[in-house]
Write a protein that holds these residues in place. Structure first.
Motif, PDB file in Angstrom:
ATOM      1  N   ALA A  81       0.840  -1.205   0.000  1.00  0.00           N
ATOM      2  CA  ALA A  81       0.000   0.000   0.000  1.00  0.00           C
ATOM      3  C   ALA A  81       0.872   1.251   0.000  1.00  0.00           C
ATOM      4  CB  ALA A  81      -0.936  -0.001   1.208  1.00  0.00           C
ATOM      5  N   ASN A  82       1.962   1.230   0.772  1.00  0.00           N
ATOM      6  CA  ASN A  82       2.898   2.361   0.763  1.00  0.00           C
ATOM      7  C   ASN A  82       3.536   2.533  -0.611  1.00  0.00           C
ATOM      8  OD1 ASN A  82       2.388   2.865   3.427  1.00  0.00           O
ATOM      9  ND2 ASN A  82       4.225   1.844   4.187  1.00  0.00           N
ATOM     10  N   SER A  83       3.897   1.421  -1.224  1.00  0.00           N
ATOM     11  CA  SER A  83       4.496   1.483  -2.564  1.00  0.00           C
ATOM     12  C   SER A  83       3.524   2.093  -3.564  1.00  0.00           C
ATOM     13  CB  SER A  83       4.917   0.085  -3.027  1.00  0.00           C
ATOM     14  OG  SER A  83       5.914  -0.426  -2.181  1.00  0.00           O
ATOM     15  N   SER A  84       2.278   1.721  -3.466  1.00  0.00           N
ATOM     16  CA  SER A  84       1.266   2.291  -4.363  1.00  0.00           C
ATOM     17  C   SER A  84       1.187   3.800  -4.215  1.00  0.00           C
ATOM     18  CB  SER A  84      -0.115   1.696  -4.072  1.00  0.00           C
ATOM     19  OG  SER A  84      -0.162   0.341  -4.417  1.00  0.00           O
ATOM     20  N   TRP A  87      -6.010  -0.966   4.768  1.00  0.00           N
ATOM     21  CA  TRP A  87      -6.935  -1.667   3.878  1.00  0.00           C
ATOM     22  C   TRP A  87      -7.870  -0.714   3.149  1.00  0.00           C
ATOM     23  CZ3 TRP A  87      -6.826  -6.396   1.985  1.00  0.00           C
ATOM     24  CH2 TRP A  87      -7.950  -6.901   1.356  1.00  0.00           C
ATOM     25  N   THR A  88      -8.388   0.304   3.833  1.00  0.00           N
ATOM     26  CA  THR A  88      -9.329   1.225   3.200  1.00  0.00           C
ATOM     27  C   THR A  88      -8.653   2.144   2.185  1.00  0.00           C
ATOM     28  OG1 THR A  88      -9.081   2.846   4.976  1.00  0.00           O
ATOM     29  CG2 THR A  88     -10.870   1.241   5.189  1.00  0.00           C
ATOM     30  N   SER A  89      -7.322   2.189   2.184  1.00  0.00           N
ATOM     31  CA  SER A  89      -6.630   3.011   1.195  1.00  0.00           C
ATOM     32  C   SER A  89      -6.604   2.345  -0.169  1.00  0.00           C
ATOM     33  CB  SER A  89      -5.204   3.311   1.649  1.00  0.00           C
ATOM     34  OG  SER A  89      -4.399   2.149   1.588  1.00  0.00           O
ATOM     35  N   VAL A  90      -6.763   1.043  -0.197  1.00  0.00           N
ATOM     36  CA  VAL A  90      -6.660   0.311  -1.461  1.00  0.00           C
ATOM     37  C   VAL A  90      -7.985  -0.327  -1.856  1.00  0.00           C
ATOM     38  CG1 VAL A  90      -5.495  -1.589  -2.645  1.00  0.00           C
ATOM     39  CG2 VAL A  90      -4.196  -0.095  -1.122  1.00  0.00           C
ATOM     40  N   VAL A  91      -8.638  -0.987  -0.932  1.00  0.00           N
ATOM     41  CA  VAL A  91      -9.833  -1.753  -1.257  1.00  0.00           C
ATOM     42  C   VAL A  91     -11.060  -1.003  -0.753  1.00  0.00           C
ATOM     43  CG1 VAL A  91     -10.990  -3.972  -0.908  1.00  0.00           C
ATOM     44  CG2 VAL A  91      -8.497  -3.881  -1.075  1.00  0.00           C
ATOM     45  N   PRO A  92     -12.058  -0.771  -1.549  1.00  0.00           N
ATOM     46  CA  PRO A  92     -12.182  -1.030  -2.972  1.00  0.00           C
ATOM     47  C   PRO A  92     -11.867   0.187  -3.851  1.00  0.00           C
ATOM     48  CG  PRO A  92     -14.357  -0.563  -2.133  1.00  0.00           C
ATOM     49  CD  PRO A  92     -13.387  -0.437  -0.972  1.00  0.00           C
ATOM     50  N   GLN A  93     -11.901   1.420  -3.278  1.00  0.00           N
ATOM     51  CA  GLN A  93     -11.779   2.622  -4.108  1.00  0.00           C
ATOM     52  C   GLN A  93     -10.406   2.755  -4.758  1.00  0.00           C
ATOM     53  OE1 GLN A  93     -12.802   3.032  -0.812  1.00  0.00           O
ATOM     54  NE2 GLN A  93     -14.951   3.600  -1.004  1.00  0.00           N
ATOM     55  N   GLY A  94      -9.351   2.522  -4.010  1.00  0.00           N
ATOM     56  CA  GLY A  94      -7.998   2.721  -4.537  1.00  0.00           C
ATOM     57  C   GLY A  94      -7.689   1.823  -5.718  1.00  0.00           C
ATOM     58  N   PHE A 138      -5.022  10.800  -2.903  1.00  0.00           N
ATOM     59  CA  PHE A 138      -5.698  11.153  -1.651  1.00  0.00           C
ATOM     60  C   PHE A 138      -6.395   9.941  -1.034  1.00  0.00           C
ATOM     61  CE2 PHE A 138      -5.657  15.524  -3.528  1.00  0.00           C
ATOM     62  CZ  PHE A 138      -4.766  16.055  -2.600  1.00  0.00           C
ATOM     63  N   VAL A 139      -6.985   9.100  -1.870  1.00  0.00           N
ATOM     64  CA  VAL A 139      -7.606   7.862  -1.376  1.00  0.00           C
ATOM     65  C   VAL A 139      -6.533   6.975  -0.744  1.00  0.00           C
ATOM     66  CG1 VAL A 139      -8.727   5.710  -2.104  1.00  0.00           C
ATOM     67  CG2 VAL A 139      -9.566   7.903  -2.959  1.00  0.00           C
ATOM     68  N   HIS A 140      -5.370   6.885  -1.386  1.00  0.00           N
ATOM     69  CA  HIS A 140      -4.285   6.048  -0.868  1.00  0.00           C
ATOM     70  C   HIS A 140      -3.645   6.616   0.398  1.00  0.00           C
ATOM     71  CE1 HIS A 140      -4.515   3.669  -4.532  1.00  0.00           C
ATOM     72  NE2 HIS A 140      -3.678   2.813  -3.960  1.00  0.00           N
ATOM     73  N   SER A 141      -3.957   7.841   0.756  1.00  0.00           N
ATOM     74  CA  SER A 141      -3.376   8.412   1.969  1.00  0.00           C
ATOM     75  C   SER A 141      -4.126   7.959   3.231  1.00  0.00           C
ATOM     76  CB  SER A 141      -3.376   9.939   1.884  1.00  0.00           C
ATOM     77  OG  SER A 141      -4.694  10.441   1.946  1.00  0.00           O
ATOM     78  N   ARG A 142      -5.220   7.227   3.038  1.00  0.00           N
ATOM     79  CA  ARG A 142      -5.957   6.712   4.197  1.00  0.00           C
ATOM     80  C   ARG A 142      -5.205   5.540   4.818  1.00  0.00           C
ATOM     81  NH1 ARG A 142     -11.946   6.329   1.672  1.00  0.00           N
ATOM     82  NH2 ARG A 142     -10.790   4.991   0.268  1.00  0.00           N
TER      83      ARG A 142
END
Length: 145
Positions: A45-48, A105-112, A98-102
């Protein structure tokens, strides 16, 4: 369509390389999102997040280089479909970072992961033009400007 005079080399555009490099990072963001989804290892997730942010920095450079292409008369008219595809991908990537800054799990699934997939599809469609959002400008006689 004009032709180049014998011995005249076309002037190359500077922006496609930057668009391609930024797109590579944004597409890699989808790959790391998928890895995170499969493994739940937070480092993916950090890499993303970092890949998307770096892709956006290169998108900014590509925009500056595109302006330079216009100012140096390398660029002709805008090819609107690839331009809009790349612009939409950049805007969605801005939302995506901005979504990935959460948190985790919620930073990627499902919106990210969904945003990354949409961005990847848009960029692959734009890749069909070789990342060129403009034409190369030539004179009526075919000589490059």
């Amino acid at each position: 369509m004009s032709r180049l005079a014998p011995g005249a080399a076309p002037r190359s555009l500077l922006h496609p390389g930057f668009i391609g490099a930024g797109s590579t990072l944004l597409i890699a963001g989808l790959a790391t999102d998928i890895m995170y989804w499969n493994t739940s290892n937070w480092q993916w997730a950090n890499s993303s997040t970092w890949l998307i942010a770096a892709g956006l920095v290169l998108a900014l450079f590509a925009t500056i280089i595109l302006i330079i292409d216009f100012l140096t008369s390398r660029a002709g008219r805008i090819n609107w479909i690839p331009f809009l595809l790349v612009a939409a991908a950049a805007l969605l990537s801005l939302v995506n970072v901005f979504v990935h800054s959460r948190d985790a799990w919620t930073s990627v699934v499902p919106q990210g992961i969904s945003l990354s997939a949409i961005v990847t599809i848009l960029l692959l469609m734009a890749a069909a033009t070789g990342w060129k959002v403009t034409t190369v400008r030539t004179t009526a006689t075919g000589d490059s400007l």
